[in-house]
Design a protein around this motif. Structure first.
Motif, PDB file in Angstrom:
ATOM      1  N   LEU A   1       4.677   9.507  -5.468  1.00 46.34           N
ATOM      2  CA  LEU A   1       4.637   8.465  -6.487  1.00 46.34           C
ATOM      3  C   LEU A   1       3.294   7.742  -6.445  1.00 46.34           C
ATOM      4  O   LEU A   1       2.777   7.438  -5.356  1.00 46.34           O
ATOM      5  CB  LEU A   1       5.756   7.450  -6.270  1.00 46.34           C
ATOM      6  N   ARG A   2       2.759   7.453  -7.624  1.00 51.05           N
ATOM      7  CA  ARG A   2       1.623   6.551  -7.761  1.00 51.05           C
ATOM      8  C   ARG A   2       2.079   5.344  -8.565  1.00 51.05           C
ATOM      9  O   ARG A   2       2.684   5.499  -9.633  1.00 51.05           O
ATOM     10  CB  ARG A   2       0.458   7.250  -8.457  1.00 51.05           C
ATOM     11  N   PHE A   3       1.794   4.164  -8.043  1.00 47.72           N
ATOM     12  CA  PHE A   3       2.219   2.936  -8.698  1.00 47.72           C
ATOM     13  C   PHE A   3       1.023   2.244  -9.356  1.00 47.72           C
ATOM     14  O   PHE A   3      -0.118   2.364  -8.886  1.00 47.72           O
ATOM     15  CB  PHE A   3       2.862   1.978  -7.688  1.00 47.72           C
ATOM     16  N   LYS A   4       1.303   1.516 -10.409  1.00 49.99           N
ATOM     17  CA  LYS A   4       0.266   0.681 -11.009  1.00 49.99           C
ATOM     18  C   LYS A   4      -0.231  -0.322  -9.967  1.00 49.99           C
ATOM     19  O   LYS A   4       0.560  -0.918  -9.259  1.00 49.99           O
ATOM     20  CB  LYS A   4       0.818  -0.057 -12.222  1.00 49.99           C
ATOM     21  N   GLY A   5      -1.542  -0.470  -9.876  1.00 47.91           N
ATOM     22  CA  GLY A   5      -2.113  -1.365  -8.876  1.00 47.91           C
ATOM     23  C   GLY A   5      -2.616  -0.638  -7.652  1.00 47.91           C
ATOM     24  O   GLY A   5      -3.298  -1.236  -6.819  1.00 47.91           O
ATOM     25  N   GLY A   6      -2.267   0.649  -7.503  1.00 45.67           N
ATOM     26  CA  GLY A   6      -2.855   1.439  -6.435  1.00 45.67           C
ATOM     27  C   GLY A   6      -1.949   1.865  -5.303  1.00 45.67           C
ATOM     28  O   GLY A   6      -2.334   2.718  -4.491  1.00 45.67           O
ATOM     29  N   ALA A   7      -0.764   1.288  -5.181  1.00 45.85           N
ATOM     30  CA  ALA A   7       0.135   1.682  -4.091  1.00 45.85           C
ATOM     31  C   ALA A   7       0.574   3.131  -4.266  1.00 45.85           C
ATOM     32  O   ALA A   7       0.626   3.659  -5.382  1.00 45.85           O
ATOM     33  CB  ALA A   7       1.343   0.752  -4.040  1.00 45.85           C
ATOM     34  N   ARG A   8       0.915   3.768  -3.148  1.00 49.11           N
ATOM     35  CA  ARG A   8       1.399   5.143  -3.156  1.00 49.11           C
ATOM     36  C   ARG A   8       2.790   5.190  -2.535  1.00 49.11           C
ATOM     37  O   ARG A   8       3.157   4.336  -1.718  1.00 49.11           O
ATOM     38  CB  ARG A   8       0.454   6.051  -2.353  1.00 49.11           C
ATOM     39  N   GLY A   9       3.558   6.218  -2.914  1.00 50.58           N
ATOM     40  CA  GLY A   9       4.910   6.298  -2.403  1.00 50.58           C
ATOM     41  C   GLY A   9       5.412   7.716  -2.239  1.00 50.58           C
ATOM     42  O   GLY A   9       4.863   8.669  -2.810  1.00 50.58           O
TER      43      GLY A   9
ATOM     44  N   ARG B   1       0.798  -1.218   0.000  1.00 48.82           N
ATOM     45  CA  ARG B   1       0.000   0.000   0.000  1.00 48.82           C
ATOM     46  C   ARG B   1       0.835   1.274   0.000  1.00 48.82           C
ATOM     47  O   ARG B   1       0.488   2.244  -0.673  1.00 48.82           O
ATOM     48  CB  ARG B   1      -0.912   0.007   1.244  1.00 48.82           C
ATOM     49  N   LYS B   2       1.926   1.296   0.759  1.00 55.21           N
ATOM     50  CA  LYS B   2       2.690   2.539   0.905  1.00 55.21           C
ATOM     51  C   LYS B   2       4.181   2.232   0.951  1.00 55.21           C
ATOM     52  O   LYS B   2       4.619   1.303   1.636  1.00 55.21           O
ATOM     53  CB  LYS B   2       2.285   3.255   2.200  1.00 55.21           C
ATOM     54  N   ILE B   3       4.945   3.046   0.211  1.00 55.89           N
ATOM     55  CA  ILE B   3       6.400   2.908   0.155  1.00 55.89           C
ATOM     56  C   ILE B   3       7.008   4.278   0.442  1.00 55.89           C
ATOM     57  O   ILE B   3       6.619   5.282  -0.174  1.00 55.89           O
ATOM     58  CB  ILE B   3       6.860   2.431  -1.231  1.00 55.89           C
ATOM     59  N   VAL B   4       7.941   4.310   1.366  1.00 56.47           N
ATOM     60  CA  VAL B   4       8.676   5.544   1.661  1.00 56.47           C
ATOM     61  C   VAL B   4      10.161   5.225   1.542  1.00 56.47           C
ATOM     62  O   VAL B   4      10.667   4.341   2.236  1.00 56.47           O
ATOM     63  CB  VAL B   4       8.374   6.083   3.066  1.00 56.47           C
ATOM     64  N   VAL B   5      10.845   5.929   0.658  1.00 58.11           N
ATOM     65  CA  VAL B   5      12.282   5.735   0.485  1.00 58.11           C
ATOM     66  C   VAL B   5      12.960   7.095   0.582  1.00 58.11           C
ATOM     67  O   VAL B   5      12.509   8.072  -0.017  1.00 58.11           O
ATOM     68  CB  VAL B   5      12.603   5.036  -0.859  1.00 58.11           C
ATOM     69  N   GLU B   6      14.013   7.155   1.382  1.00 58.49           N
ATOM     70  CA  GLU B   6      14.772   8.390   1.559  1.00 58.49           C
ATOM     71  C   GLU B   6      16.250   8.116   1.344  1.00 58.49           C
ATOM     72  O   GLU B   6      16.767   7.110   1.825  1.00 58.49           O
ATOM     73  CB  GLU B   6      14.601   8.945   2.968  1.00 58.49           C
TER      74      GLU B   6
ATOM     75  N   VAL C   1      12.896  -4.246  -4.736  1.00 59.26           N
ATOM     76  CA  VAL C   1      12.241  -4.901  -3.600  1.00 59.26           C
ATOM     77  C   VAL C   1      10.778  -5.204  -3.898  1.00 59.26           C
ATOM     78  O   VAL C   1      10.281  -6.295  -3.581  1.00 59.26           O
ATOM     79  CB  VAL C   1      12.380  -4.046  -2.330  1.00 59.26           C
ATOM     80  N   THR C   2      10.065  -4.268  -4.513  1.00 56.15           N
ATOM     81  CA  THR C   2       8.616  -4.436  -4.670  1.00 56.15           C
ATOM     82  C   THR C   2       8.189  -4.976  -6.020  1.00 56.15           C
ATOM     83  O   THR C   2       7.132  -5.599  -6.131  1.00 56.15           O
ATOM     84  CB  THR C   2       7.885  -3.097  -4.461  1.00 56.15           C
ATOM     85  N   GLY C   3       8.974  -4.711  -7.072  1.00 53.11           N
ATOM     86  CA  GLY C   3       8.563  -5.091  -8.418  1.00 53.11           C
ATOM     87  C   GLY C   3       7.469  -4.214  -8.985  1.00 53.11           C
ATOM     88  O   GLY C   3       6.966  -4.475 -10.076  1.00 53.11           O
ATOM     89  N   LEU C   4       7.098  -3.138  -8.280  1.00 54.32           N
ATOM     90  CA  LEU C   4       6.027  -2.268  -8.744  1.00 54.32           C
ATOM     91  C   LEU C   4       6.524  -1.281  -9.796  1.00 54.32           C
ATOM     92  O   LEU C   4       7.685  -0.883  -9.790  1.00 54.32           O
ATOM     93  CB  LEU C   4       5.430  -1.492  -7.570  1.00 54.32           C
ATOM     94  N   GLU C   5       5.613  -0.874 -10.672  1.00 55.34           N
ATOM     95  CA  GLU C   5       5.919   0.092 -11.721  1.00 55.34           C
ATOM     96  C   GLU C   5       5.269   1.427 -11.408  1.00 55.34           C
ATOM     97  O   GLU C   5       4.106   1.480 -10.995  1.00 55.34           O
ATOM     98  CB  GLU C   5       5.418  -0.411 -13.075  1.00 55.34           C
ATOM     99  N   ILE C   6       6.020   2.508 -11.617  1.00 55.69           N
ATOM    100  CA  ILE C   6       5.472   3.845 -11.400  1.00 55.69           C
ATOM    101  C   ILE C   6       4.458   4.157 -12.496  1.00 55.69           C
ATOM    102  O   ILE C   6       4.690   3.926 -13.683  1.00 55.69           O
ATOM    103  CB  ILE C   6       6.595   4.899 -11.403  1.00 55.69           C
ATOM    104  N   GLU C   7       3.324   4.702 -12.078  1.00 52.94           N
ATOM    105  CA  GLU C   7       2.284   5.113 -13.024  1.00 52.94           C
ATOM    106  C   GLU C   7       2.368   6.613 -13.299  1.00 52.94           C
ATOM    107  O   GLU C   7       2.228   7.073 -14.436  1.00 52.94           O
ATOM    108  CB  GLU C   7       0.917   4.760 -12.455  1.00 52.94           C
ATOM    109  N   SER C   8       2.607   7.393 -12.236  1.00 54.37           N
ATOM    110  CA  SER C   8       2.743   8.843 -12.384  1.00 54.37           C
ATOM    111  C   SER C   8       3.482   9.371 -11.164  1.00 54.37           C
ATOM    112  O   SER C   8       3.600   8.697 -10.144  1.00 54.37           O
ATOM    113  CB  SER C   8       1.385   9.537 -12.526  1.00 54.37           C
ATOM    114  N   LEU C   9       3.983  10.601 -11.301  1.00 54.89           N
ATOM    115  CA  LEU C   9       4.740  11.200 -10.192  1.00 54.89           C
ATOM    116  C   LEU C   9       4.545  12.702 -10.160  1.00 54.89           C
ATOM    117  O   LEU C   9       4.169  13.332 -11.154  1.00 54.89           O
ATOM    118  CB  LEU C   9       6.223  10.837 -10.297  1.00 54.89           C
TER     119      LEU C   9
END
Length: 382
Positions: free
Chosen positions: A241-249, A160-165, A212-220
């Motif tokens: 970040l918005r990822f395909k599938g609905g996750a946010r980052g 659901r949520k990814i935070v990277v710094e 780590v996640t294999g998720l693709e960015i949809e928009s930023l």
């Protein structure tokens, strides 16, 4: 079996990352440096080669002479791969030339300056069937590989949520005006490319999330700043970040956080729990399940996944870090090259390293981030 032979372009006297690459390759004793063009200055290149005991006939003043010389040599004398550790603007011409000549390539990140260059490299590698690694070295840490396995096997549930710094403080002052070589080329658009901090360390952050996640960015949605007066490229960036599938980052990449050193950290939260990892404490991965006690996994222990166990070089409690992570990438490259020489498919767990496609995605990330920061629109499509 014999040691593989490699050449290096860049990485001579006063360079930082070239020495790291050489030390990493040396850890496993599977390859030796036999040739090089170690600087853009012919005199410095030759002097650097002598420092490393290169034979005079393989110690070159420029990379074109290196390539020409290797092509003239019989197959049993040629290098097996080249390691490119120059400033960014030289990645594309050197990598393209060596791939077109049929050589395997390891290239530092970010891969190239533009998406067109990245696409050309992807096509060339596919055409030639060569090995191409982009050294996103943080993917070589055992606990990053453990996190990848846990996320992708569904242990966190739906992400659901990814935070990277990625926070550093070394560019909090204008070092490029004080003769610092590393700061000078990183803040020069002609050498660094369209981005500063986002290209230098933000690309690492993006790659860590993707690995780590294999998720693709949809928009930023990006905000880039240059806090130090006179600096033409960004030294601080914040992205939604918005990822395909609905996750946010959220992604933060900054080099002006005074007092911070190399603070890369990742948090991935799913419906069933959260994982946390910090590069400055790389041997620990914290798992916080929704319905159970906090768990701290440590490197080198028997209950990790196989890819994490393979990436651990010492028993638990013995520190491993930056150079060992690089060595794990080179171990993957060498395993893949040896498999190609033997005409067999490589073991996927052995040949575990970032490919040219990962580098190309990183270039697109930089381009879209810069475009978003320059746009008045809220969201920029990937």
């Amino acid at each position: 079996m014999t040691k593989l032979r490699y050449a290096m372009v860049g990485g001579g006297r006063d360079a930082f990352i070239g020495a790291v690459h050489r030390k990493a390759i040396a850890l496993d004793g599977q390859a030796e440096l036999v040739a090089g063009a170690l600087s853009s200055s012919p005199e410095k290149a030759k002097a650097s080669g002598r420092d490393l005991f290169l034979a005079e006939d393989r110690n070159h003043g420029d990379w074109r002479s290196l390539l020409d010389d290797e092509l003239k040599r019989p197959a049993h004398e040629r290098i097996d791969f080249v390691s490119i550790v120059t400033p960014n603007h030289m990645h594309f011409p050197v990598a393209q030339a060596f791939v077109d000549a049929g050589f395997h390539v390891v290239c530092d990140k970010p891969l190239v300056h533009t998406r067109a260059q990245a696409d050309a490299l992807v096509e060339a590698v596919a055409r030639q069937g060569t090995v191409f690694c982009v050294t996103y070295n943080y993917t070589g840490y055992p606990m990053v590989r453990q996190a990848r396995e846990m996320v992708r096997s569904g242990e966190l549930g739906e992400v659901r949520k990814i935070v990277v710094e990625y926070n550093q403080g070394w560019l909090a002052t204008r070092l490029e005006g004080a003769g610092n070589k590393q700061a000078a080329w990183r803040s020069d658009p002609a050498q660094s490319g369209a981005a500063g901090a986002i290209g230098d360390i933000g690309s690492h952050a993006e790659n860590l999330v993707a690995t780590v996640t294999g998720l693709e960015i949809e928009s930023l949605c990006a905000d880039l700043s240059s806090f130090v007066p006179g600096r033409p490229l960004d030294d601080d960036g914040s992205l939604l970040l918005r990822f395909k599938g609905g996750a946010r980052g959220v992604l933060v990449a900054s080099q002006i956080n005074a007092g911070l050193e190399n603070d890369l950290r990742l948090r991935v939260s799913g419906a069933l729990g959260t994982l946390e990892w910090r590069q400055e404490r790389p041997s620990e991965l914290t798992h916080l399940p929704h319905d159970g006690p906090r768990r701290v996994f440590t490197r080198g222990t028997p209950w990790l996944c196989e890819s994490a166990r393979r990436a651990s070089r010492l028993p638990s409690g013995h520190p491993e870090g930056f150079i060992e992570a690089f060595a794990n990438l080179y171990g993957g490259v060498i395993a893949d090259i040896r498999a190609k020489l033997a005409g067999v498919a490589a073991d996927p767990l052995a040949a575990d390293y970032p490919r040219v496609e990962d580098g190309a995605r990183g270039v697109r990330f930089i381009e879209r981030t810069v475009a978003s920061a320059q746009s008045q629109a809220k969201w920029t499509a990937w």
